[in-house]
Design a protein around this motif. Structure first.
Motif, PDB file in Angstrom:
ATOM      1  N   THR A 130       0.782  -1.451  -0.085  1.00  0.00           N
ATOM      2  CA  THR A 130       0.053   0.077  -0.121  1.00  0.00           C
ATOM      3  C   THR A 130       0.796   1.342   0.018  1.00  0.00           C
ATOM      4  N   VAL A 131       0.263   2.393  -0.254  1.00  0.00           N
ATOM      5  CA  VAL A 131       0.981   3.688  -0.265  1.00  0.00           C
ATOM      6  C   VAL A 131       1.032   4.109   1.089  1.00  0.00           C
ATOM      7  N   GLN A 132       0.710   3.675   2.152  1.00  0.00           N
ATOM      8  CA  GLN A 132       0.894   3.898   3.654  1.00  0.00           C
ATOM      9  C   GLN A 132       2.318   3.956   3.977  1.00  0.00           C
ATOM     10  N   LEU A 133       3.234   4.807   3.579  1.00  0.00           N
ATOM     11  CA  LEU A 133       4.636   4.745   3.863  1.00  0.00           C
ATOM     12  C   LEU A 133       5.211   5.775   4.576  1.00  0.00           C
ATOM     13  N   LEU A 134       4.184   6.334   5.499  1.00  0.00           N
ATOM     14  CA  LEU A 134       4.858   7.500   6.445  1.00  0.00           C
ATOM     15  C   LEU A 134       5.928   6.810   7.308  1.00  0.00           C
ATOM     16  N   TYR A 135       5.548   5.810   7.934  1.00  0.00           N
ATOM     17  CA  TYR A 135       6.584   5.185   8.863  1.00  0.00           C
ATOM     18  C   TYR A 135       7.811   4.748   8.278  1.00  0.00           C
ATOM     19  N   PRO A 136       7.730   4.087   7.376  1.00  0.00           N
ATOM     20  CA  PRO A 136       9.156   3.681   6.533  1.00  0.00           C
ATOM     21  C   PRO A 136       9.873   5.434   6.240  1.00  0.00           C
ATOM     22  N   SER A 137       9.125   6.258   5.967  1.00  0.00           N
ATOM     23  CA  SER A 137       9.495   7.316   5.573  1.00  0.00           C
ATOM     24  C   SER A 137      10.335   8.011   6.990  1.00  0.00           C
ATOM     25  N   MET A 138       9.526   7.925   7.851  1.00  0.00           N
ATOM     26  CA  MET A 138      10.389   8.515   9.356  1.00  0.00           C
ATOM     27  C   MET A 138      11.399   7.822   9.646  1.00  0.00           C
TER      28      MET A 138
END
Length: 283
Positions: free
Chosen positions: A148-156
């Motif tokens: 999925t495009v839920q990538l906020l924590y990997p970005s963090m």
């Protein structure tokens, strides 16, 4: 010259690309994606990415866009129009635009966008030196097998690594490594490659599947099980795999050098094999 991108059936300059402010990918992260690498102007492992995309859509009960059957042609046209010899094609599908509601809309048409990125992948400098990682707690949702495009924590996580002066982060849950922020994680002990088994806990990497197959064909032993950071620090080698990095050596974890602190023989050989075999099968 700006890139030519694809939006819902149209090829157009990136400056003219638009989607609705009501798109659920924007409002709800209700979307999935794939990144297919390009080498010599050809697509690597396209079929594997397409099959995983179909699975992601199915797991989220998301319809295929009307142009879904044309994806290979669309990829090839974007690569040609943007003169991409090395890099990748990003594809994203969302549930579409609808008035904001937590419930899925009944009649929304899926949104599909694609764009290219040119960058060095085969001779990336980091492949010669290896990368350094830190460990962080894995606090993502439980369905990491869906891309999925839920990538906020990997970005963090990547920003935590950057703040520490390192390259990336490995995520840890219940004391064991799950995966990297955008890659699968491996260690090597003797002639044995160890990586976490497939489950909902990690992404089912397309590169992962190919690399493990090539490793077995090269008479390397593969053990699919969990491992700790401490076990990784005591390993002979470590590496990651992903579509955009292929096989990338890891030479340090949480400040501890892995093996001799340089890319190991297994990682280097698997990178060579992967590039060679992927190039043969490129479309």
């Amino acid at each position: 010259m700006s890139r030519i991108v694809y939006v819902n059936g149209d090829y157009l300059p990136e400056e003219e690309a638009k989607i609705s402010i009501f798109d659920r990918g924007f409002l709800m992260a209700d979307g999935v994606y794939e990144v297919t690498s390009v080498l010599d102007g050809k697509l690597l492992e396209f079929e594997g990415h397409l099959n995983r995309l179909k699975r992601s859509l199915s797991e989220l009960d998301m319809a295929q866009p009307p142009q879904f059957d044309d994806l290979l042609e669309i990829h090839r046209k974007l690569v040609a129009d943007n003169d991409v010899t090395e890099g990748g094609v990003y594809l994203q599908i969302t549930r579409g635009a609808a008035d904001r509601d937590f419930a899925y809309p009944k009649d929304a048409t899926p949104t599909m966008v694609l764009f290219t990125q040119s960058k060095v992948v085969e001779h990336a400098p980091a492949a010669q030196t290896g990368i350094k990682v830190i460990s962080i707690e894995d606090i993502r949702w439980g369905r990491r097998d869906i891309k999925t495009v839920q990538l906020l924590y990997p970005s963090m996580g990547k920003m935590m690594a950057k703040a520490a002066g390192k390259d990336d982060a490995w995520m840890v849950e219940d004391g064991e490594v799950t995966e990297g922020t955008s890659n699968n994680a491996y260690i090597v002990k003797g002639n044995t490659i160890i990586t976490r088994a497939l489950s909902n806990d990690i992404l089912h990497g397309i590169t992962r599947a190919s690399v493990l197959r090539y490793a077995r064909e090269a008479q390397m032993r593969v053990e699919e099980r969990s491992f700790t950071i401490e076990e990784a620090q005591a390993a002979d080698e470590a590496f990651i795999t992903s579509a955009s990095t292929f096989v990338m050596p890891v030479v340090e974890i949480d400040g501890e050098a892995i093996g001799e602190g340089a890319p190991g023989a297994h990682a280097k050989r698997l990178r060579e094999i992967y590039i060679e075999e992927s190039r043969k099968r490129a479309v």
